[in-house]
Design an enzyme around this catalytic site. Structure first.
Site, mmCIF file in Angstrom:
data_model
loop_
_atom_site.group_PDB
_atom_site.id
_atom_site.type_symbol
_atom_site.label_atom_id
_atom_site.label_comp_id
_atom_site.label_asym_id
_atom_site.label_seq_id
_atom_site.Cartn_x
_atom_site.Cartn_y
_atom_site.Cartn_z
ATOM 1 C CE LYS A 52 4.902 -23.966 119.268
ATOM 2 N NZ LYS A 52 5.715 -23.849 118.054
ATOM 3 C CD GLN A 96 6.093 -21.499 115.236
ATOM 4 O OE1 GLN A 96 6.115 -21.657 116.442
ATOM 5 N NE2 GLN A 96 5.616 -22.422 114.411
ATOM 6 C CG ASP A 119 10.813 -26.988 117.841
ATOM 7 O OD1 ASP A 119 9.802 -27.517 118.319
ATOM 8 O OD2 ASP A 119 10.812 -25.904 117.228
#
Ligand code: NAP
Length: 283
Positions: A52, A96, A119
């Protein structure tokens, strides 16, 4: 033999679009920034976070990394999220997953400002996906939709079967296919006669997490097969679909690696750009 749906090619097109828009924003004095939080040292998570960061660098997006030890407390993590929520230089926040077992994942997701939730895991964003009125796309399912669109695969009226009903892949995948007027079945571990269900599919999406789970006898001739799986088998990355056998029957198929994986990151970059545009009242 199937046509290969090339995730590297499609993700490169998405990234190019995002990079051009980021450049245009930078020229107006607006920067785009993604904050990524990693708790602990899970090797797979470390690789995802590094990928990322690399994508941000390629696209001119500023990336800020926050590495917390495995022993971090819920309060420490929540206060970091609170700080990033209030930081105007940060447009997107990603924590994460999975988190160490000692931490409450649900509370962490709910603590992220929905306007920075790139997300799209926050309940507000999940609800928006449900009603089809959303700012942030669920990264992996939206990546799949982008691939279908790139290859002119029409979803309208098609029988779509999604194997898997997780909150991050299966459920939002079914919802996006439904929004495009597919006739959608969501299968899972309690589905009876799974092969009979999957053989109905014009578009079959596998998000199971079991290497080579989808065999050729589960697939209709000419079906489009999308493999979301990322599994390790004999030290190699491998999907949920038995690619060798299924590619003899499918009309289109995604490989692993080089299929859905790169699309997830491209959508994340797209979402970070959207967040920056919204926060600067540019959309
Ligand atoms: P998950 O949370 O473990 O969900 C797996 C789903 O598969 C569950 O709904 C489960 O059913 C279903 N399932 C398990 N065994 C089954 C069986 N024998 N028959 C039918 N259904 C079965 O996994 P996930 O997070 O959705 O991820 C799925 C896969 O996608 C994993 O390999 C993951 O690594 C990969 N992934 C890839 C990306 C990417 O960027 N390419 C992103 C995210 C995930 P129940 O609900 O009944 O248990």
């Amino acid at each position: 033999m199937s046509n290969i749906i090339d995730g590297k090619l499609v993700s490169a097109a998405v990234k190019e679009r995002v990079a051009n828009e980021v450049k245009a924003l930078n020229n107006q004095g607006v920067s785009v920034c993604l904050a990524v939080i990693l708790v602990g040292s899970d090797p797979a998570s470390q690789i995802y976070v590094a990928n990322k960061k690399k994508a941000c660098e390629q696209l001119g997006i500023v990336s800020k990394e926050f590495l917390l030890p495995e022993t971090a407390t819920q309060d420490e993590l929540l206060s970091l999220i609170d700080k990033l929520n209030c930081d105007e230089s940060v447009n997107g926040i990603l924590c994460q997953l999975p988190l160490p077992k000692t931490l409450d994942e649900k509370a962490v997701i709910a603590a992220i400002d929905p306007n920075k939730d790139v997300d799209a895991f926050h309940p507000i964003n999940v609800g928006k996906i449900m009603i089809g009125d959303y700012d942030f796309l669920p990264c992996t399912p939206a990546g799949v939709m982008e691939m279908l669109s790139y290859y002119n695969i029409d979803v309208c009226g098609k029988e779509c079967v999604v194997i898997g009903r997780s909150n991050i892949v299966g459920k939002p995948m079914s919802m996006l296919l439904l929004h495009k007027n597919g006739t959608v079945t969501t299968a899972h571990s309690r589905t009876k006669n799974l092969a009979e269900v999957t053989r109905r599919a014009d578009i079959l999406v596998a998000a199971v997490g079991i290497a080579k789970f989808v065999k050729a006898d589960m697939v209709k001739d000419g079906a489009v097969v999308i493999d979301v799986g990322m599994n390790r088998a004999d030290g190699k990355l491998c999907g949920d679909v038995d690619f060798e056998a299924v590619s003899q029957k499918a009309s289109f198929i995604t490989p692993v690696p080089g299929g859905v994986g790169p699309m997830t990151i491209a959508t994340l970059m797209q979402n970070t750009l959207t967040a920056a545009k919204r926060q600067n009242n540019l959309i």
